[in-house]
Write a protein that holds these residues in place. Structure first.
Motif, mmCIF file in Angstrom:
data_model
loop_
_atom_site.group_PDB
_atom_site.id
_atom_site.type_symbol
_atom_site.label_atom_id
_atom_site.label_comp_id
_atom_site.label_asym_id
_atom_site.label_seq_id
_atom_site.Cartn_x
_atom_site.Cartn_y
_atom_site.Cartn_z
ATOM 1 N N PHE A 1 0.834 -1.200 0.000
ATOM 2 C CA PHE A 1 0.000 0.000 0.000
ATOM 3 C C PHE A 1 0.874 1.257 0.000
ATOM 4 C CE2 PHE A 1 -2.383 3.404 2.011
ATOM 5 C CZ PHE A 1 -3.591 3.348 1.336
ATOM 6 N N ALA A 2 1.921 1.241 0.825
ATOM 7 C CA ALA A 2 2.820 2.398 0.892
ATOM 8 C C ALA A 2 3.503 2.644 -0.452
ATOM 9 C CB ALA A 2 3.864 2.181 1.981
ATOM 10 N N TYR A 3 3.882 1.558 -1.098
ATOM 11 C CA TYR A 3 4.531 1.697 -2.409
ATOM 12 C C TYR A 3 3.567 2.304 -3.429
ATOM 13 C CZ TYR A 3 6.049 0.330 -7.056
ATOM 14 O OH TYR A 3 6.372 0.341 -8.382
ATOM 15 N N LEU A 4 2.350 1.784 -3.452
ATOM 16 C CA LEU A 4 1.372 2.271 -4.421
ATOM 17 C C LEU A 4 1.015 3.735 -4.184
ATOM 18 C CD1 LEU A 4 -1.033 -0.813 -4.638
ATOM 19 C CD2 LEU A 4 0.628 -0.073 -6.329
ATOM 20 N N ILE A 5 0.852 4.098 -2.931
ATOM 21 C CA ILE A 5 0.442 5.470 -2.621
ATOM 22 C C ILE A 5 1.574 6.455 -2.901
ATOM 23 C CG2 ILE A 5 1.191 5.631 -0.219
ATOM 24 C CD1 ILE A 5 -2.201 6.768 -1.603
ATOM 25 N N SER A 6 2.805 5.953 -2.987
ATOM 26 C CA SER A 6 3.944 6.845 -3.234
ATOM 27 C C SER A 6 4.178 7.101 -4.721
ATOM 28 C CB SER A 6 5.221 6.241 -2.626
ATOM 29 O OG SER A 6 5.610 5.064 -3.327
ATOM 30 N N LEU A 7 3.484 6.369 -5.581
ATOM 31 C CA LEU A 7 3.672 6.546 -7.014
ATOM 32 C C LEU A 7 3.183 7.926 -7.452
ATOM 33 C CD1 LEU A 7 2.540 3.036 -8.324
ATOM 34 C CD2 LEU A 7 4.869 3.883 -8.065
ATOM 35 N N SER A 8 3.955 8.564 -8.305
ATOM 36 C CA SER A 8 3.634 9.929 -8.723
ATOM 37 C C SER A 8 2.234 10.065 -9.334
ATOM 38 C CB SER A 8 4.691 10.418 -9.717
ATOM 39 O OG SER A 8 4.383 11.707 -10.185
ATOM 40 N N ILE B 1 -0.453 8.428 -8.744
ATOM 41 C CA ILE B 1 -1.468 8.334 -7.686
ATOM 42 C C ILE B 1 -1.486 9.613 -6.867
ATOM 43 C CG2 ILE B 1 -2.176 7.097 -5.609
ATOM 44 C CD1 ILE B 1 -2.673 5.585 -8.199
ATOM 45 N N LEU B 2 -0.318 10.098 -6.498
ATOM 46 C CA LEU B 2 -0.253 11.332 -5.705
ATOM 47 C C LEU B 2 -0.857 12.512 -6.465
ATOM 48 C CD1 LEU B 2 3.316 11.044 -4.131
ATOM 49 C CD2 LEU B 2 1.112 10.773 -2.975
ATOM 50 N N ILE B 3 -0.538 12.599 -7.766
ATOM 51 C CA ILE B 3 -1.082 13.685 -8.576
ATOM 52 C C ILE B 3 -2.602 13.587 -8.650
ATOM 53 C CG2 ILE B 3 -1.196 14.638 -10.910
ATOM 54 C CD1 ILE B 3 1.749 13.871 -11.222
ATOM 55 N N SER B 4 -3.103 12.363 -8.813
ATOM 56 C CA SER B 4 -4.551 12.190 -8.924
ATOM 57 C C SER B 4 -5.255 12.558 -7.619
ATOM 58 C CB SER B 4 -4.883 10.741 -9.307
ATOM 59 O OG SER B 4 -4.589 9.848 -8.243
ATOM 60 N N LEU B 5 -4.588 12.294 -6.483
ATOM 61 C CA LEU B 5 -5.199 12.589 -5.188
ATOM 62 C C LEU B 5 -5.209 14.085 -4.886
ATOM 63 C CD1 LEU B 5 -3.748 9.732 -2.931
ATOM 64 C CD2 LEU B 5 -6.094 9.971 -3.725
ATOM 65 N N PHE B 6 -4.107 14.763 -5.182
ATOM 66 C CA PHE B 6 -3.973 16.158 -4.780
ATOM 67 C C PHE B 6 -4.336 17.147 -5.878
ATOM 68 C CE2 PHE B 6 -1.169 13.892 -1.827
ATOM 69 C CZ PHE B 6 -1.673 14.356 -0.620
ATOM 70 N N CYS B 7 -4.617 16.634 -7.080
ATOM 71 C CA CYS B 7 -5.012 17.523 -8.178
ATOM 72 C C CYS B 7 -6.439 17.239 -8.646
ATOM 73 C CB CYS B 7 -4.039 17.388 -9.344
ATOM 74 S SG CYS B 7 -2.370 17.933 -8.945
#
Length: 232
Positions: free
Chosen positions: A31-38, A40-46
Motif C-alpha cells: 500500500f505504501a509503495y502504491l500510494i507513493s507513485l507519482s 497516484i499522488l497527482i490524482s489525489l492532490f489535483c
C-alpha cells in the motif's frame, strides 16, 4: 475532497488485495509503495477522477468474480457508474456485449437509465445534448492548454501527427495516418482485453479460484483509464 479521494483509493486497494489474496504481511508495504507513485499522488492532490474510477472497476470485478447470477447484475450496476465519463465504461461494456454477458449489461443499463432520469429531472429530457456541447467546449480549451501533457491513448493522435509531419508528410496525410494508427492501437488493446476476458470467463464457469484469474478482468482498469485524457 482530497480526503474523499484518499478514502476511495484506500477501499479500492483493500478490495484489490482481498481479490488477489495478498498476504497480510505484504499489505502495508504494498500500500505504501502504491500510494507513493507519482500518478497516484497527482490524482489525489489535483482532483483527478482516478481513485473513483479504480474503486468502481475493482468493486465491479470483485462482485463479478463471485460467479452468482445476482452478482453479475450488481457488478454491471456498479460498473455502469463509470458512465459518468462514457469513454471509461465503453471498452468494458463492448467486451461484455461481445461475450454475451446480458445480465451484466442489464445492470449497467439500469445505472444508465438512472443517470438519464436524474439528468432529465434537473435539465430536461434533452440534457445529453447539452452535456455533449459543454464537454466538447471544455475539451477544446483543455487540449489547447494541456495537449503537451496528455497521458492517455488519446494523446497518441497528436504525437503521431507531429511524427508524420516531421517526416515530410502533408497535413492531410499526417492527419489520416495518425488517426488510422491510433484506431489500430485501440483495436489491438480491445482484442487483448477480449481474449483475456474470455480466459477469465472459462475459469469462472469452472469455478476455479479467482485470485489469479481475476487479474484478467482488471485489465479493463488501466485500458479504460487510458482512454480518458489526462487521467493519471
Amino acid at each position: 475532497f482530497t480526503s474523499f479521494l484518499f478514502s476511495c483509493y484506500t477501499i479500492a486497494v483493500t478490495s484489490f488485495f482481498s481479490l488477489i489474496n495478498l498476504d497480510n504481511k505484504s499489505y502495508l508495504p504494498t500500500f505504501a509503495y502504491l500510494i507513493s507513485l507519482s500518478p497516484i499522488l497527482i490524482s489525489l492532490f489535483c482532483a483527478q477522477n482516478t481513485a473513483i474510477s479504480l474503486l468502481i472497476i475493482i468493486l465491479a470485478t470483485k462482485l463479478y468474480c463471485s460467479s452468482k447470477r445476482a452478482s453479475s447484475f450488481l457488478a454491471g450496476l456498479i460498473f455502469g457508474l463509470l458512465l459518468y465519463k462514457p469513454q471509461l465504461a465503453a471498452p468494458g461494456l463492448l467486451v461484455m456485449l461481445l461475450s454475451g454477458e446480458c445480465i451484466f449489461l442489464l445492470g449497467a443499463g439500469t445505472t444508465l437509465l438512472i443517470y438519464y432520469l436524474l439528468g432529465a429531472l434537473l435539465l430536461g429530457p434533452l440534457w445529453p445534448l447539452t452535456w455533449i456541447k459543454s464537454a466538447s467546449a471544455f475539451a477544446q480549451g483543455n487540449y489547447s492548454v494541456n495537449a503537451h501533457e496528455i497521458a492517455s491513448l488519446t494523446g497518441l493522435k497528436p504525437f503521431f501527427y507531429d511524427l508524420f509531419s516531421s517526416a515530410g508528410l502533408s497535413a492531410q496525410k499526417s492527419s489520416i495516418s495518425s488517426i488510422a494508427l491510433t484506431v489500430a492501437i485501440y483495436l489491438c488493446c480491445l482484442v487483448v482485453c477480449f481474449m483475456k476476458f474470455r480466459a477469465f470467463q472459462k475459469h469462472r464457469r469452472d469455478k476455479k479460484p479467482s485470485s489469479e484469474t481475476a487479474k484478467q478482468l482488471l485489465l479493463f482498469g488501466p485500458f479504460a483509464i487510458l482512454l480518458s485524457p489526462q487521467s493519471l
